[in-house]
Design an enzyme around this catalytic site. Structure first.
Site, short mmCIF file in Angstrom:
data_model
loop_
_atom_site.label_atom_id
_atom_site.label_comp_id
_atom_site.label_asym_id
_atom_site.label_seq_id
_atom_site.Cartn_x
_atom_site.Cartn_y
_atom_site.Cartn_z
N VAL A 26 0.51 -1.08 -0.04
CA VAL A 26 0.11 0.02 -0.02
C VAL A 26 0.86 1.36 -0.08
O VAL A 26 1.95 1.23 0.67
CB VAL A 26 -0.97 0.05 1.08
CG1 VAL A 26 -1.93 1.26 1.11
CG2 VAL A 26 -1.71 -1.28 1.49
N LYS A 41 -3.32 0.26 -3.37
CA LYS A 41 -2.82 -0.89 -3.12
C LYS A 41 -2.71 -1.49 -4.36
O LYS A 41 -3.45 -1.82 -5.34
CB LYS A 41 -4.11 -1.80 -2.12
CG LYS A 41 -3.67 -3.20 -2.06
CD LYS A 41 -4.63 -3.79 -1.04
CE LYS A 41 -4.07 -3.46 0.33
NZ LYS A 41 -4.91 -4.23 1.50
N ASP A 134 -13.12 -12.27 6.52
CA ASP A 134 -11.85 -12.28 7.28
C ASP A 134 -11.70 -11.12 8.12
O ASP A 134 -10.78 -10.21 8.20
CB ASP A 134 -10.60 -12.13 6.09
CG ASP A 134 -9.15 -12.36 6.77
OD1 ASP A 134 -9.15 -13.20 7.63
OD2 ASP A 134 -8.11 -11.76 5.99
#
Length: 439
Positions: A26, A41, A134
């Site tokens: 990033v 990113k 996640d």
């Protein structure tokens, strides 16, 4: 693939590196067209070089960009420069939740406040059919002004469908979501993820329960020496009580977190929005009564003793009441005011006290089995009574004249008379009541 200062990616110029992880690097960059700083990113080659995965990610990025929710990181653009694929996102100033937890547990009120924001962000995504899969402190960002942002939706988000056979690359485990495949981060996966079963939005609710537990205790909910031992604990072990951390966490909040962590998905909260509504009851004191973390708010004995507050309550309740009786309020006020409530033996806990404008009554929610009900305690008589029709009610709030109460119940904002009577619906939670409506 490292980028250098001054390097161009489309209409963006790299300024400096910000960090790196399993899903790429990033960078801080400058949007040359709009003249603003952004975060870029750069996707790893294993994603950028896979045409199918790249197409899926672009579709997901467009979906997340369309959400425009304040608790989701905003995605502005997606592009490819030569062999470099990248996503352009809003630039955030602050720290990840993982960094915020580096010194230990958060204050209860702050942990709950963050939990509400995470739940609202998840609810927005879930309503579009997107499951994060996640969620963990590393993927939650706290801005300098206290705003919580869920990260990596564009990379880890997933819209499950019956005929699905593959998915975007996972940042932590594997690249597929076929039955029997494990996808997620050990320690934050739901039991169905550990088993390799197909998942839905309730997987994120389990993960949020794990994150809440960690924020409130400063330790992992499930932890083993290896990933396999950690996943086995998720399947077989119950988490230790929040009070075991040595902190005074309300029993009802402990119950809420445990409901998120139920092994069976159908026994958890069934929507992130419902979870947010339940958490909002702890994010502040609607009645203006301050409840210190050190004060025991809940008990499971038949006669439940609640420490209602500190100086704010003693001043607002006793001084106001005595003044109306023509008696000068004592000075200084007592540091604690304790009321003993005589309630049925099957009442497990009470919470969310709200003092009436005249200082005579305290409305609260009492839990018997799973759901709460709104009760009223009369300070002058010492009697408590349940309000009919308020089953599953939480978060009572008094009208300015003290004649009625508003409360949340099953996604609705409702109203009833303080004396008891018909219950009416004001609006759906999350919607604005029509102009001129009042409690």
């Amino acid at each position: 693939m490292s980028l250098t200062t001054g390097q161009r990616l489309g209409g963006y110029e790299i300024v400096s590196p910000l960090g790196a992880g399993g899903m790429g690097e990033v960078y801080r960059a400058r949007d040359l067209k709009l003249e603003r700083d952004v975060a870029i990113k750069v996707l790893p080659e294993r994603v950028a070089g896979d045409a199918d995965a790249l197409a899926r990610f672009e579709r997901e990025a467009k979906t997340i960009a369309a959400l425009s929710h304040p608790n989701l990181v905003a995605i502005f653009d997606f592009g490819k420069e030569g062999s470099i694929a990248y996503a352009v996102m809003e630039l955030l100033e602050g720290e990840t939740l993982r960094q915020a937890l580096s010194s230990g547990a958060l204050p209860v009120r702050k942990a709950v406040e963050y939990g509400v924001q995470i739940a609202l962000g998840l609810a927005s995504a879930h309503e579009k059919g997107i499951v994060h899969r996640d969620l963990k402190p590393d993927n939650v960002f706290v801005t300098a002004d206290g705003r919580v942002k869920i990260l990596d939706f564009g990379l880890a988000a997933h819209r499950p469908t019956p005929d699905e056979g593959s998915d975007t690359k996972s940042p932590t485990k594997t690249s597929h979501t076929d039955p029997g495949t494990v996808l997620g981060t050990a320690g934050y996966m739901s039991p169905e993820q550990v088993k390799g079963l197909r998942v839905d939005h309730r997987t994120d609710i389990f993960a949020l329960g794990v994150v809440l537990y960690e924020m409130l205790t400063g330790r992992r909910a499930f932890h083993g020496d290896t990933a396999a031992e950690t996943m086995a604990a998720i399947l077989k072990e119950d988490v230790a009580e929040l009070s075991g951390s040595g902190r005074a966490v309300p029993l009802s909040l402990d119950r809420l977190v445990r409901r998120c962590l139920e092994k069976r998905a159908e026994e958890r909260f069934q929507s992130a929005r419902d979870l947010a509504i339940s958490l909002e009851a702890y994010s502040g004191s609607e009645s203006g009564v301050a409840v210190p973390e050190s004060a025991p708010l809940l008990s499971t004995s038949p006669r439940i003793s609640i420490v209602i507050g500190l100086i704010a309550l003693a001043t607002g309740l006793l001084a106001g009441w005595l003044a109306r009786r023509g008696t000068e309020a004592p000075a200084p006020p007592p540091s604690r005011v304790q009321f003993v409530l005589s309630l049925p033996s099957d009442v497990k806990s009470v919470f969310q006290p709200a003092v009436s404008p005249n200082g005579r009554f305290i409305a609260f929610s009492a839990v018997q089995e799973r759901d709460g009900q709104i009760w009223i305690y009369d300070i002058t008589t010492g009697q408590s009574r349940a309000l009919p029709g308020t089953e599953a009610g939480t978060g009572p709030a008094w009208s300015t004249d003290g004649r009625s109460l508003a409360f949340a119940s099953r996604g609705l904002l409702q109203r009833t008379s303080a004396a008891g009577g018909p219950v009416s619906t004001i609006c759906l939670m999350g919607e604005f009541a029509s102009e001129g409506s009042s409690v």
